[in-house]
Design an enzyme around this catalytic site. Structure first.
Site, PDB file in Angstrom:
ATOM      1  N   GLU A   1      -0.718  -5.239  -5.102  1.00 27.65           N
ATOM      2  CA  GLU A   1      -0.653  -4.172  -3.296  1.00 27.65           C
ATOM      3  C   GLU A   1       0.184  -3.702  -2.144  1.00 27.65           C
ATOM      4  O   GLU A   1       0.376  -3.222  -1.431  1.00 27.65           O
ATOM      5  CB  GLU A   1      -2.109  -4.581  -2.333  1.00 27.65           C
ATOM      6  CG  GLU A   1      -3.285  -4.785  -3.144  1.00 27.65           C
ATOM      7  CD  GLU A   1      -3.824  -5.604  -4.525  1.00 27.65           C
ATOM      8  OE1 GLU A   1      -3.004  -6.297  -4.786  1.00 27.65           O
ATOM      9  OE2 GLU A   1      -4.269  -5.183  -4.935  1.00 27.65           O
ATOM     10  N   ASN A   2       1.417  -4.559  -1.990  1.00 33.07           N
ATOM     11  CA  ASN A   2       2.433  -5.065  -1.678  1.00 33.07           C
ATOM     12  C   ASN A   2       3.498  -3.841  -1.886  1.00 33.07           C
ATOM     13  O   ASN A   2       3.999  -3.284  -0.534  1.00 33.07           O
ATOM     14  CB  ASN A   2       3.594  -5.771  -1.919  1.00 33.07           C
ATOM     15  CG  ASN A   2       2.790  -7.312  -1.348  1.00 33.07           C
ATOM     16  OD1 ASN A   2       2.673  -8.409  -1.791  1.00 33.07           O
ATOM     17  ND2 ASN A   2       2.251  -7.695  -0.595  1.00 33.07           N
ATOM     18  N   TRP A   3       3.259  -2.967  -2.938  1.00 35.95           N
ATOM     19  CA  TRP A   3       4.336  -1.711  -2.680  1.00 35.95           C
ATOM     20  C   TRP A   3       3.385  -1.047  -1.573  1.00 35.95           C
ATOM     21  O   TRP A   3       4.260   0.649  -1.663  1.00 35.95           O
ATOM     22  CB  TRP A   3       3.877  -0.661  -4.116  1.00 35.95           C
ATOM     23  CG  TRP A   3       4.015  -1.981  -5.907  1.00 35.95           C
ATOM     24  CD1 TRP A   3       3.568  -2.739  -6.901  1.00 35.95           C
ATOM     25  CD2 TRP A   3       6.036  -1.977  -5.826  1.00 35.95           C
ATOM     26  NE1 TRP A   3       4.542  -2.527  -7.599  1.00 35.95           N
ATOM     27  CE2 TRP A   3       6.044  -2.789  -7.468  1.00 35.95           C
ATOM     28  CE3 TRP A   3       7.032  -1.538  -4.943  1.00 35.95           C
ATOM     29  CZ2 TRP A   3       6.673  -2.675  -7.633  1.00 35.95           C
ATOM     30  CZ3 TRP A   3       8.061  -1.380  -5.543  1.00 35.95           C
ATOM     31  CH2 TRP A   3       8.035  -2.585  -7.509  1.00 35.95           C
TER      32      TRP A   3
ATOM     33  N   ASP B   1       2.125 -17.276   1.652  1.00 35.81           N
ATOM     34  CA  ASP B   1       2.059 -16.281   3.135  1.00 35.81           C
ATOM     35  C   ASP B   1       1.975 -16.383   3.987  1.00 35.81           C
ATOM     36  O   ASP B   1       2.553 -17.748   5.000  1.00 35.81           O
ATOM     37  CB  ASP B   1       0.379 -15.913   2.957  1.00 35.81           C
ATOM     38  CG  ASP B   1       0.140 -14.575   4.231  1.00 35.81           C
ATOM     39  OD1 ASP B   1       0.718 -13.883   4.270  1.00 35.81           O
ATOM     40  OD2 ASP B   1      -1.103 -14.950   4.520  1.00 35.81           O
TER      41      ASP B   1
HETATM   42  C1  FPP Z   1       3.535 -13.164   2.551  1.00 37.21           C
HETATM   43  O1  FPP Z   1       3.964 -13.069   3.660  1.00 37.21           O
HETATM   44  C2  FPP Z   1       4.301 -12.780   1.796  1.00 37.21           C
HETATM   45  C3  FPP Z   1       4.603 -12.338   0.667  1.00 37.21           C
HETATM   46  C4  FPP Z   1       5.140 -10.565   0.938  1.00 37.21           C
HETATM   47  C5  FPP Z   1       5.375 -12.559  -0.687  1.00 37.21           C
HETATM   48  C6  FPP Z   1       5.748 -13.100  -1.604  1.00 37.21           C
HETATM   49  C7  FPP Z   1       7.734 -13.953  -1.187  1.00 37.21           C
HETATM   50  C8  FPP Z   1       8.415 -14.590  -0.455  1.00 37.21           C
HETATM   51  C9  FPP Z   1       8.074 -15.593  -0.049  1.00 37.21           C
HETATM   52  C10 FPP Z   1       9.871 -13.992  -0.772  1.00 37.21           C
HETATM   53  C11 FPP Z   1      10.273 -13.190  -1.672  1.00 37.21           C
HETATM   54  C12 FPP Z   1       9.936 -14.202  -3.070  1.00 37.21           C
HETATM   55  C13 FPP Z   1      11.219 -13.858  -3.765  1.00 37.21           C
HETATM   56  C14 FPP Z   1      11.117 -14.890  -5.104  1.00 37.21           C
HETATM   57  C15 FPP Z   1      12.477 -13.314  -3.996  1.00 37.21           C
HETATM   58  P1  FPP Z   1       4.000 -11.553   4.484  1.00 37.21           P
HETATM   59  O2  FPP Z   1       4.861 -10.461   4.705  1.00 37.21           O
HETATM   60  O3  FPP Z   1       2.367 -10.911   4.171  1.00 37.21           O
HETATM   61  O4  FPP Z   1       3.347 -12.363   5.910  1.00 37.21           O
HETATM   62  P2  FPP Z   1       2.746 -11.862   7.061  1.00 37.21           P
HETATM   63  O5  FPP Z   1       1.451 -12.191   6.220  1.00 37.21           O
HETATM   64  O6  FPP Z   1       2.747 -13.099   8.399  1.00 37.21           O
HETATM   65  O7  FPP Z   1       2.271 -10.227   7.556  1.00 37.21           O
END
Ligand code: FPP
Length: 258
Positions: free
Chosen positions: A60-62, A13
């Site tokens: 939920e990320n969708w 995260d």
């Molecule tokens: C959280 O950061 C991360 C994700 C949504 C998923 C993790 C994804 C990666 C490390 C990249 C994809 C992985 C591969 C292997 C292709 P966030 O966007 O929620 O950060 P924030 O909480 O600061 O908004």
């Protein structure tokens, strides 16, 4: 390392916040975050961990802005192209959990190919949780169990914890011993809810793009200083830990797993 977790699960995260803190758009954080994945895979494999589960994309990320979702999908796709070789040369097993049917077909196919190609490898198993929701996984398991009871394949009175575990995506994977979450958030975010019942939880303030091998080793060190009691007394847990250490010392590396 004295006692090593067999299975480490990670919530990667803080990509977006890391990027914004450095004056970049959020998606730049995902690019750098993706580059970090290999460092942690290598650190875990070098240490002798047998299973590493990475939360790459939640159900939920969708709901994120379409451009960000598309960007994450393209990162995943190019990751699979670029890093397939890592799984081959290092003898790692690639697996996924989650609703992979939600993903674009080319990505599904790439994942399926890599899983098939690496199925017989003897190294660490790397599990990507994609379009994953733990509650959905549990609901799916309940539905399958109900169908099997209806079809006479299973007796309702025979259902145990082991039965339920056997219907989850992680059926043949041991439960995580250690869960790491980066970025200072202290939440589980619908991740492996059943499986982490007795996992040690480790939270770090570092954002995922700045979390490296040394930080991973620090988490393992902290894990070693925790006393895992599994509901037992201190004395009972101490005796069980000594027995586990002795039995692990007798076994050749990785024997009897998977
Ligand atoms: C959280 O950061 C991360 C994700 C949504 C998923 C993790 C994804 C990666 C490390 C990249 C994809 C992985 C591969 C292997 C292709 P966030 O966007 O929620 O950060 P924030 O909480 O600061 O908004």
């Amino acid at each position: 390392m004295t006692i090593l977790p067999k299975h480490v699960a990670v919530i990667m995260d803080g990509n977006g916040r890391w990027a914004q803190a450095h004056g970049h758009p959020r998606i730049y954080g995902h690019t750098v975050g993706t580059e970090k994945v290999e460092e942690i895979i290598r650190a875990a494999a070098d240490t002798g961990i047998r299973y590493l589960t990475l939360y790459a994309f939640s159900k939920e990320n969708w709901q994120r802005p379409k451009a960000e979702v598309n960007f994450l999908m393209s990162l995943l796709s190019s990751y699979l192209d670029k890093k397939a070789q890592l799984f081959i040369t290092e003898g790692l097993v690639f697996r996924t959990i989650g609703r992979t049917e939600d993903l674009p077909k080319p990505i599904r196919e790439k994942m399926g190919r890599l899983a098939e190609q690496t199925r017989h490898h003897k190294g660490m198993t790397v599990i990507f949780a994609v379009s994953y929701s733990s509650r959905l996984e549990i609901a799916d398991a309940c539905r399958k169990i109900a169908c099997d009871v209806r079809d006479g394949k299973l007796k309702a009175e025979d259902i145990t914890e082991k039965t339920v575990a056997g219907y989850l995506d992680t059926a043949d994977i041991p439960d995580p011993d250690l869960l790491i979450r980066t970025s200072g958030e202290m939440r589980i975010s619908n991740y492996l809810l059943w499986q982490i019942s007795y996992a040690e939880l480790y939270f770090t303030e570092k954002y995922w793009p700045e979390f490296g091998r040394e930080d991973f080793m620090k988490a393992l060190e902290e894990y070693q200083n925790r006393e895992r009691r599994f509901g037992k007394t201190e004395a009972q847990a101490g005796a069980a830990a000594i027995a586990a250490r002795q039995s692990a010392a007798k076994k050749p590396h990785g024997e009897g797993e998977r």
